[in-house]
Structures are given as structure tokens and as C-alpha cells.
Design an enzyme around this catalytic site. Structure first.
Site, PDB file in Angstrom:
ATOM      1  N   LYS A 245      -8.373  -2.542   1.740  1.00 19.10           N
ATOM      2  CA  LYS A 245      -8.193  -1.573   2.804  1.00 19.10           C
ATOM      3  C   LYS A 245      -8.989  -0.287   2.540  1.00 19.10           C
ATOM      4  CE  LYS A 245      -5.685  -3.446   6.128  1.00 19.10           C
ATOM      5  NZ  LYS A 245      -5.071  -4.707   5.835  1.00 19.10           N
TER       6      LYS A 245
ATOM      7  N   ARG B 275       0.838  -1.192   0.000  1.00 18.04           N
ATOM      8  CA  ARG B 275       0.000   0.000   0.000  1.00 18.04           C
ATOM      9  C   ARG B 275       0.880   1.252   0.000  1.00 18.04           C
ATOM     10  NH1 ARG B 275      -1.916   1.113   4.188  1.00 18.04           N
ATOM     11  NH2 ARG B 275      -0.844  -0.454   5.413  1.00 18.04           N
TER      12      ARG B 275
ATOM     13  N   SER C  92       1.010  -4.897  10.610  1.00 18.63           N
ATOM     14  CA  SER C  92       1.407  -5.807   9.543  1.00 18.63           C
ATOM     15  C   SER C  92       2.625  -6.648   9.938  1.00 18.63           C
ATOM     16  CB  SER C  92       1.721  -4.991   8.289  1.00 18.63           C
ATOM     17  OG  SER C  92       1.957  -5.863   7.217  1.00 18.63           O
TER      18      SER C  92
ATOM     19  N   ASP D 100      -8.295 -10.475   9.431  1.00 11.78           N
ATOM     20  CA  ASP D 100      -7.805  -9.083   9.374  1.00 11.78           C
ATOM     21  C   ASP D 100      -8.756  -7.964   9.798  1.00 11.78           C
ATOM     22  OD1 ASP D 100      -5.364  -7.643   8.561  1.00 11.78           O
ATOM     23  OD2 ASP D 100      -6.630  -6.696   7.072  1.00 11.78           O
TER      24      ASP D 100
ATOM     25  N   ARG E 144       2.421 -12.198  -1.218  1.00 19.55           N
ATOM     26  CA  ARG E 144       1.106 -12.446  -0.609  1.00 19.55           C
ATOM     27  C   ARG E 144       0.338 -13.507  -1.368  1.00 19.55           C
ATOM     28  NH1 ARG E 144      -0.888  -9.486   4.095  1.00 19.55           N
ATOM     29  NH2 ARG E 144       0.579  -7.793   4.324  1.00 19.55           N
TER      30      ARG E 144
ATOM     31  N   LYS F 206      -1.233 -11.774  12.791  1.00 18.76           N
ATOM     32  CA  LYS F 206      -2.694 -11.918  12.843  1.00 18.76           C
ATOM     33  C   LYS F 206      -3.165 -13.115  12.022  1.00 18.76           C
ATOM     34  CE  LYS F 206      -3.579  -7.802  11.262  1.00 18.76           C
ATOM     35  NZ  LYS F 206      -2.182  -7.382  11.180  1.00 18.76           N
ATOM     36  N   THR F 207      -2.717 -13.159  10.757  1.00 22.67           N
ATOM     37  CA  THR F 207      -3.172 -14.238   9.880  1.00 22.67           C
ATOM     38  C   THR F 207      -2.595 -15.575  10.335  1.00 22.67           C
ATOM     39  OG1 THR F 207      -3.371 -12.702   8.029  1.00 22.67           O
ATOM     40  CG2 THR F 207      -3.227 -15.040   7.476  1.00 22.67           C
TER      41      THR F 207
ATOM     42  N   HIS G 196      -8.805  -3.746  13.559  1.00 26.18           N
ATOM     43  CA  HIS G 196      -7.809  -4.360  12.688  1.00 26.18           C
ATOM     44  C   HIS G 196      -7.273  -5.583  13.436  1.00 26.18           C
ATOM     45  CE1 HIS G 196      -3.745  -4.136  10.407  1.00 26.18           C
ATOM     46  NE2 HIS G 196      -4.632  -4.792   9.695  1.00 26.18           N
TER      47      HIS G 196
HETATM   48  P1  ATP Z   1      -0.968  -8.098   7.739  1.00 27.49           P
HETATM   49  O1  ATP Z   1      -1.741  -7.083   8.544  1.00 27.49           O
HETATM   50  O2  ATP Z   1       0.022  -7.411   6.831  1.00 27.49           O
HETATM   51  O3  ATP Z   1      -1.834  -9.067   7.032  1.00 27.49           O
HETATM   52  P2  ATP Z   1      -0.363 -10.103   9.796  1.00 27.49           P
HETATM   53  O4  ATP Z   1      -0.439  -9.547  11.169  1.00 27.49           O
HETATM   54  O5  ATP Z   1      -1.507 -10.910   9.331  1.00 27.49           O
HETATM   55  O6  ATP Z   1      -0.009  -8.907   8.766  1.00 27.49           O
HETATM   56  P3  ATP Z   1       1.157 -12.446   9.221  1.00 27.49           P
HETATM   57  O7  ATP Z   1       0.754 -12.543   7.792  1.00 27.49           O
HETATM   58  O8  ATP Z   1       0.547 -13.419  10.151  1.00 27.49           O
HETATM   59  O9  ATP Z   1       0.964 -10.956   9.739  1.00 27.49           O
HETATM   60  O10 ATP Z   1       2.737 -12.508   9.247  1.00 27.49           O
HETATM   61  C1  ATP Z   1       3.530 -12.990  10.290  1.00 27.49           C
HETATM   62  C2  ATP Z   1       4.808 -13.486   9.655  1.00 27.49           C
HETATM   63  O11 ATP Z   1       5.788 -13.748  10.650  1.00 27.49           O
HETATM   64  C3  ATP Z   1       4.582 -14.794   8.927  1.00 27.49           C
HETATM   65  O12 ATP Z   1       5.390 -14.786   7.781  1.00 27.49           O
HETATM   66  C4  ATP Z   1       5.056 -15.844   9.947  1.00 27.49           C
HETATM   67  O13 ATP Z   1       5.522 -17.015   9.336  1.00 27.49           O
HETATM   68  C5  ATP Z   1       6.214 -15.102  10.599  1.00 27.49           C
HETATM   69  N1  ATP Z   1       6.550 -15.513  11.988  1.00 27.49           N
HETATM   70  C6  ATP Z   1       7.765 -15.932  12.397  1.00 27.49           C
HETATM   71  N2  ATP Z   1       7.768 -16.193  13.704  1.00 27.49           N
HETATM   72  C7  ATP Z   1       6.534 -15.940  14.163  1.00 27.49           C
HETATM   73  C8  ATP Z   1       5.936 -16.024  15.463  1.00 27.49           C
HETATM   74  N3  ATP Z   1       6.617 -16.419  16.522  1.00 27.49           N
HETATM   75  N4  ATP Z   1       4.626 -15.684  15.556  1.00 27.49           N
HETATM   76  C9  ATP Z   1       3.930 -15.242  14.499  1.00 27.49           C
HETATM   77  N5  ATP Z   1       4.447 -15.145  13.245  1.00 27.49           N
HETATM   78  C10 ATP Z   1       5.745 -15.492  13.081  1.00 27.49           C
HETATM   79 MN    MN Z   2      -2.837 -10.703   7.703  1.00 26.55          MN
END
Ligand code: ATP
Ligand code: MN
Length: 538
Positions: free
Chosen positions: A201, A60, A239, A258, A323, A243-244, A221
Site C-alpha cells: 500500500k 495497516r 476492505s 486490488d 491473509r 474485490k479479491t 482501488h
Molecule cells: P481488501 O481490500 O482488504 O483486500 P477485498 O475487497 O479484496 O478486501 P475480500 O478479500 O474479497 O475483500 O473479502 C471478502 C470476504 O467476504 C471474503 O472472506 C469472502 O469469503 C466473504 N464473503 C461472504 N459473503 C460474500 C459475498 N456475498 N460476496 C463477497 N464476499 C463474501
Molecule cells: Mn483484496
């Protein structure tokens, strides 16, 4: 699964100002995928997943996100660097140019909606220049049934023209790309960028205004899932904090990854119909559900594929922000419809690259409000060799770029809801342990999952003083033991093996918190201010 393969309805776009376009209405994802491949805009991987390149933008562009300042927004929006005002007449002129650009072209139109709860449903018509962007809309928004489509009245419209370049001087934008919300016309106008995240978004930002202002519902969020006993958990975080990753758990049914609303009827519902996962270094072993969701119907973005159609998830040569989007039904264990009851536990996820915050700690209500307004995570600057200083990154409500109102509005709603629901709030550091970025390592996903499971299964109650230690700088309650996690991992200071270096860094971070919080001090109650760190460097 409802899709509208058979839909024979045709629509005209004349009323939008799009003239003589060849309109492809409500094509199935299969049709859209074929179009993208035929047009040379995407390729299919070994398992027939569509892979596209989003072009110049692979993320973004927050500096190019505007809100039209009008009677609805002028006294309500928190104007500034995040919510940048845009003139209504200028919007009309730019809109006219965009629809003129789309005229005579082949375009893709999809009717869909946001908000899985009937009472909050927002009908959306998405008009795309490219078939794969339209397929993204199929994946990410909710999909109406045939019946619902028959007399569908769109409320909001997304006009998405990645190939249109604005002329900043004339059009009033910052540069050639833009994402502009107009609450009077109910349009999200996106141009000059093919990054699909702008589409989702855009609607998220619109809902983050509409729901609290008109529907008394808190937009968040966060991701959300539900356990076997019907207990809801939600995970806030910026980010890359998890979360995911952490909400996608075979043992708990997924509500969404999300964007959610928390209603006055004490329910939590998903805004979306799909997930948008990061795939950098994705492994089947560590994230089997997400890995398994990458099949025909999903769209990979900006990944590198070898001659045999295999994806190299470690290759970040296009971007670190690789992604995949997929409809939520690509995950096996999901809630239908995508909603649950009041949360029992709330997790604030932070990827602390300073390695200071405990991997898990419990927050008091004051601390919860303070950390929500602060919205801390850290950015690791690039991946170049050598030591790189991590940067603290504060984003109010764990999502400031999408929040049109002042952060305290959301914080007040959250505090009240948390109190009424009697939830427990946990701060989870999914970032560094054993030292800062460059010295320590990222905490193992399996440990983070074990800590979260311990909370959700009631094994981390912290009822007695012996069960926890109060962190001497941040004042949060750090558990001494957790099933499935080596004891020393629970204390960040212990993992550093250097008390002096640890405290030096902890003070550095607490000072960063204090500096950031200054902007909110005059709005925050004594109770919220008490939730900040206990000690600072002199
Ligand atoms: P967005 O808002 O951009 O979608 P998000 O909060 O959903 O971000 P994730 O997509 O879950 O973030 O990304 C977390 C990344 O960190 C993943 O690539 C995951 O494999 C990695 N990671 C490594 N160690 C950890 C951990 N201990 N806990 C969570 N994620 C981890
Ligand atoms: Mn996510």
C-alpha cells in the site's frame, strides 16, 4: 515464469547509507522461504506453504502513515487526518537512523516493478530486514526478466525495517511504527511494523499521486477481470467487501485483485504481480481458485496451524485479518500481461451491515459519482457474542487511506472516463440481508456471483420499466428478477419481513450518507448532489 534463481549479481548498499550489510540480492522465493524457516520466523504447512506471524501488527496502521511535505507535495496533497504531513529534515534524520539500524545486518534486496503496462512501469528496489517480507515483495510486485535485471535502474526504494522502533518524541512520529512516503527522495520508509500490507500500500499510495498528477491516468482501488469476449469488468470496494473474492472467477481471466490504473489510451492495467486475499473462513468449495493458490510460494499470515500442518481458517485468535499473498500465476485463468480494454461494467461493492441496500442495483451517472465520493461500507464491531451495532464507514473513492489528492480529483477523472466509455455502474451489497447484522445473515456468495454473472452476460439489462423498482429511499434501480437468485432476495425490504423496521433503518442510513457528504458539498456539482438518497428521516 521469470525468477532470478540464477542471478549472481551482487550489489552494495553503501549509497543508501547501509554499511557492511550482508546483502542477499534477488534470492528466489524458495531460498527466502528456507531462510525464514531456518531463522524460526515461519513454518511450513502440510502442503509446504510458508506461514508467518507478522508480529504486533496484523493490519495497516493508517494513523501512522505520513507524507513528506515538500515542493512536490505541498500544494497538491489533500492534507489532513488521512494524509499527515511529515517534515523533510525529520525524514532525513529518521532515515539515517533506520539505515544505521540495518547496517552490519543480513538484509534482503529485491528489484521489481509496479504497473503491468510498459508505458507506466515504475522500477522499485525493496530492501527488507526479513526474508519473508522480501518474499512478499516477490509475490506482490511485478517480476523483471533476467534481461531487465541486467541493467535495472531503481526509481523508487522501499526500506522496510520491522524491528526498528522509532522514538516518537525525537523522530516526529506518532508512536514506534511508521510508514512514510517521500516523493522527492522517492523512498517509502517503513519501520516498527512487520505487516506486509504496508509495503504494497506504500507503493500504491505513491502511484495514486504520480499517475494522476504526471501521467493523466486514473489510479483505482479495485479488482479487474476480463470475459471471453474481451469485456473488462472492475470492482471497487473497501476492505472485506469482495474485490479479491469476486474478481477471482474461473470463467473470467483475472487482471488483478486490488490496484489498477485506467489510462488515456483506454486500457486498464494492474499495478501488481500478485494477490493478497483474506482467508478468514476460506473454504475450498466456495472459493476454489483462492484455496488452490495456497501452495508452495504463497505466504500465509497470522493463521493457526495444527500439529499436522493443517490450517484452521476459522481460527481468528490472532486476527480476523488473516491473509495469504501469492504471485498471480498461482491462479489458473489470468490475463498476460495484466491489462484489458475500457471496462464495460463497473461494480461498487459494499458490505452493508445495516441490511438496507439492495443486493444489486443500477446507478445513474449522478448516483455513480455520489457513491464513489461517499465510498460507503459498514464495519461490524468485533465478533463478541450479543448484539453489536454496526458502524457505517465512509471512505472516499473506496480507498481514502491511499489517496493523496482530494477525492474530487479522482471522482472527476472517473466520471469523465465512465461517460466517454459508456459504462454501466452497479451497486452490489455483499453484506447483510433479512435484517441488520445480528438479525439477518450475510448474503450468500453464490447469489452475489449469480447477480454479477447476470450483469456480465447481459441478462440484467433493466431496459423496461417493468424490469426494475426504484428504491424509495436511495433512488437506485433494483431489478425485479435475476437468473439464479430467488426473487425475494432482490428486495431488501421483503427479506426483512417488517416494513416499519426496514424503513427506519433505511432512513438512519440515508442520514449517515447525508452527514458524511457535507464535507464534499461545496466541491460537488448539482449533478453529483442529485445522486444522493432521495429521502431522509426528519
Ligand atoms: P481488501 O481490500 O482488504 O483486500 P477485498 O475487497 O479484496 O478486501 P475480500 O478479500 O474479497 O475483500 O473479502 C471478502 C470476504 O467476504 C471474503 O472472506 C469472502 O469469503 C466473504 N464473503 C461472504 N459473503 C460474500 C459475498 N456475498 N460476496 C463477497 N464476499 C463474501
Ligand atoms: Mn483484496
Amino acid at each position: 515464469m521469470v525468477n532470478s534463481d540464477q542471478s549472481t549479481k551482487t550489489i552494495s548498499l553503501e549509497k543508501y547509507g547501509i554499511k557492511n550489510a550482508k546483502v542477499n540480492y534477488q534470492l528466489s522465493p524458495e531460498q527466502l522461504q528456507s531462510r525464514a524457516v531456518e531463522n524460526g520466523q515461519g513454518v511450513e504447512t502440510a502442503n509446504n506453504t510458508l506461514a508467518v506471524n507478522t508480529g504486533e501488527f496484523t493490519g495497516r496502521s493508517p494513523q501512522d502513515r505520513f507524507i513528506v511535505k515538500d515542493d512536490i507535495t505541498k500544494d497538491r496533497v489533500w492534507w489532513g487526518d488521512i494524509n499527515i504531513p511529515f517534515d523533510s529534515d525529520k525524514f532525513q534524520k529518521l532515515y539515517d537512523k533506520v539505515v544505521d539500524y540495518l547496517s552490519e545486518k543480513e538484509v534482503y534486496v529485491r528489484d521489481s516493478y509496479a504497473c503491468a503496462d510498459e508505458h507506466y512501469k515504475l522500477n522499485i528496489r525493496v530492501i527488507n530486514e526479513y526474508p519473508w517480507s522480501n518474499m512478499f515483495a516477490y509475490n506482490m510486485f511485478l517480476r523483471p526478466t533476467e534481461d531487465e535485471l541486467r541493467d535495472f535502474t531503481p526509481e523508487w526504494t522501499v526500506v522496510n525495517a520491522p524491528g526498528f522502533m522509532a522514538d516518537a518524541e525525537i523522530d516526529g512520529t506518532r508512536q514506534h511504527n511508521f510508514a512514510i512516503l517521500d516523493f522527492t527522495r522517492k523512498i517509502a520508509l517503513i519501520g516498527g511494523t512487520g505487516y506486509t500490507g504496508e509495503i504494497k500500500k506504500g507503493i500504491f499510495s505513491a502511484l495514486n499521486f504520480i499517475l494522476p498528477v504526471f501521467k493523466d491516468t486514473l489510479p483505482m482501488h479495485c479488482s479487474a477481470n476480463v470475459g471471453k469476449d474481451g469485456d473488462t469488468a472492475i470492482f471497487f470496494g473497501l476492505s472485506g467487501t469482495g474485490k479479491t473474492t469476486l474478481s477471482t472467477d474461473a470463467n473470467r481471466s483475472l487482471i488483478g485483485d486490488d490496484e489498477h490504473g485506467w489510462t488515456k489510451e483506454n486500457t486498464v492495467f494492474n499495478f501488481e504481480g500478485g494477490c493478497y486475499a483474506k482467508v478468514i473462513n476460506l473454504s475450498q468449495e466456495q472459493e476454489p481458485e483462492i484455496y488452490g493458490a495456497i501452495k508452495k510460494g504463497a505466504i500465509l499470515e497470522n493463521v493457526i496451524i495444527d500439529d499436522n500442518g493443517h490450517v484452521d481458517f476459522a481460527d481468528t485468535s490472532i486476527t480476523q485479518n488473516t491473509r495469504v499473498s501469492y504471485p498471480i500465476y498461482h491462479i489458473e485463468n489470468i490475463r498476460q500481461p495484466s491489462s484489458g480494454k475500457n471496462p464495460k461494467h463497473i461494480f461498487f461493492l459494499t458490505a452493508d451491515a445495516f441490511g438496507v441496500l439492495p443486493p444489486i442495483s443500477k446507478l445513474t451517472p449522478s448516483q455513480a459519482a455520489y457513491h464513489f465520493i461517499s465510498g460507503y461500507t459498514a464495519k461490524v464491531a468485533g465478533t463478541e457474542a450479543g448484539v453489536v451495532e454496526p458502524q457505517p464507514s465512509f471512505s472516499a473513492c473506496f480507498g481514502a487511506p491511499f489517496m493523496p489528492l482530494h477525492p474530487t480529483k479522482y471522482a472527476e477523472m472517473l466520471s469523465k472516463k465512465m461517460k466517454d466509455a459508456g459504462v454501466n455502474v452497479w451497486l452490489v451489497n455483499t453484506g447483510w440481508t433479512g435484517g441488520p447484522y445480528g438479525v439477518g445473515t450475510r448474503i450468500k456468495l453464490k447469489y452475489t456471483r449469480a447477480m454479477i454473472n447476470a450483469v456480465l452476460n447481459g441478462h440484467l439489462g433493466l431496459y423496461n420499466y417493468e424490469d426494475y423498482h426504484i428504491h424509495s429511499v436511495f433512488g437506485v434501480a433494483q431489478p425485479r428478477r435475476c437468473p439464479g437468485v430467488p426473487t425475494e432476495v432482490l428486495s431488501p425490504r421483503t427479506t426483512w419481513n417488517d416494513d416499519e423496521a426496514y424503513y427506519k433503518m433505511a432512513f438512519k442510513l440515508s442520514n449517515e450518507f447525508r452527514n458524511n457528504f457535507k464535507q464534499f458539498e461545496s466541491y460537488a456539482s448539482e449533478e453529483i448532489r442529485r445522486g444522493g438518497p432521495q429521502r431522509y428521516a426528519f
